[in-house]
Design an enzyme around this catalytic site. Structure first.
Site, PDB file in Angstrom:
ATOM      1  N   PHE A 147     -19.868  47.128 104.791  1.00  0.00           N
ATOM      2  CA  PHE A 147     -20.406  47.061 106.166  1.00  0.00           C
ATOM      3  C   PHE A 147     -19.375  47.446 107.221  1.00  0.00           C
ATOM      4  O   PHE A 147     -18.238  47.701 106.927  1.00  0.00           O
ATOM      5  CB  PHE A 147     -21.149  45.753 106.450  1.00  0.00           C
ATOM      6  N   GLU A 148     -19.882  47.553 108.443  1.00  0.00           N
ATOM      7  CA  GLU A 148     -19.129  48.147 109.585  1.00  0.00           C
ATOM      8  C   GLU A 148     -18.727  49.589 109.253  1.00  0.00           C
ATOM      9  O   GLU A 148     -17.689  50.071 109.701  1.00  0.00           O
ATOM     10  CB  GLU A 148     -17.889  47.310 109.936  1.00  0.00           C
TER      11      GLU A 148
END
Ligand SMILES: Cc1cc2nc3c(=O)[nH]c(=O)nc-3n(C[C@H](O)[C@H](O)[C@H](O)COP(=O)(O)OP(=O)(O)OC[C@H]3O[C@@H](n4cnc5c(N)ncnc54)[C@H](O)[C@@H]3O)c2cc1C
Length: 286
Positions: free
Chosen positions: A264-265
């Site tokens: 994620f990110e």
């Protein structure tokens, strides 16, 4: 909000947002728009003094629990330039969340798909100009990547702490396993990689604090620290031997928690794109 909100918006909402007792959610991803958020389909259609927001966001951390949602939605068909950013109250009519995702880790925080069914918000809840939404979203990701790098470093450090303790305690062939070079070299490599992760994210954070450009540095820190967390936690399980593969010891959980940091990110492939783009832009402008 701090960087992109108007003076009035900051005055009205910032104290509540940063006090710490409200839970926020960041809504960028969609089923067909993960690594490529410019492909999003959620729309925000202007209707007088309001926008009407419709669409489905996926993988939303705190989905269904958030007090407010920062939502990126399409205000025109102009690709990545047609996206705007909105701050929605969590109890706005038309917002609903699906059942929580069944994840391999990160179980302390709920992740859900969130639907926006003709949600009406006043136009003064748009953050920044129309069409600036993707820039705002990517700007937030730069800072988010710093946080992921710091968390990944902490996860890796915990794995090393547990593994080194176990290596001192566990006796085989008449001596603690740390006395075998095969084990102590593993711990040494873990330690060096963790120190490098820490140095990278602290350097990027200092650049941010000084108002310097830090996007590439945050991407490098996130990439390196999360790959390190994955490698170090996997090695920690190895140091524990069979015990490491059980839930009786904490290292298997750390290994599961490390994996999400690479995803994620922005996945670590996307971090490499961000870093690579920096060098392309630097040389094409000179
Ligand atoms: C637990 C969890 C919490 C999350 N929280 C949020 C949240 O709060 N808000 C939010 O908006 N999103 C959130 N996400 C979504 C997350 O940011 C996305 O999962 C991530 O960006 C990847 O998108 P995707 O899953 O659609 O994978 P895809 O984009 O489909 O990628 C699949 C694979 O292809 C690779 N790939 C894709 N494009 C390229 C390329 N150009 N070059 C090389 N490789 C490529 C990827 O690296 C990956 O390995 C969360 C996800 C999870 C799992």
């Amino acid at each position: 909000m701090w960087k992109w909100g108007s003076h009035d918006q900051r005055k009205r909402w910032l104290p509540d947002l940063i006090r710490g007792d409200l839970l926020g959610a960041y809504c960028l991803s969609e089923a067909e728009a993960g690594s490529d958020p410019g492909a999003m389909k959620t729309t925000a259609v202007r209707d007088g003094d309001e926008y009407v927001i419709s669409g489905v966001k996926t993988w939303i951390t705190h989905g269904g629990e958030a007090d407010f949602y920062t939502v990126m939605a399409r205000t025109s068909d102009e690709g990545s330039k047609g996206i705007s950013c909105f701050l929605l109250p969590g109890d706005a009519p038309g917002i609903s969340a699906a059942a929580p995702e069944r994840k391999m880790g990160l179980n302390g925080s709920r992740t859900s798909q969130v639907s926006f069914d003709k949600v009406r918000v006043s136009a003064d809840r748009r953050i920044g100009d129309e069409g600036r939404g993707l820039a705002i979203a990517l700007d937030a990701l730069d800072t988010g990547r710093l946080c992921i790098a710091a968390v990944a470093t902490g996860v890796a450090q915990a794995a090393l702490d547990y593994a080194s303790q176990y290596a001192n305690d566990r006796v085989q062939f008449g001596k603690p396993i740390i006395d075998f070079q095969g084990v102590s070299f593993m711990l040494a490599d873990m330690s060096a990689r963790i120190s490098a992760s820490r140095a990278l994210y602290i350097d990027a954070a200092r650049r941010k604090d000084l108002g310097m450009e830090f996007g590439r540095h945050a991407a490098e820190a996130k990439l390196f620290a999360s790959d390190t967390a994955m490698a170090v936690t996997t090695d920690a399980v190895q140091v524990f031997g069979g015990a490491g593969y059980t839930r009786d010891y904490p290292v298997e959980r750390l290994m599961r928690e490390a994996k999400i940091m690479q995803i994620f990110e922005g996945t670590n492939q996307i971090q490499r794109l961000v870093i690579g783009r920096h060098y392309r832009e630097r040389h094409s402008s000179s």
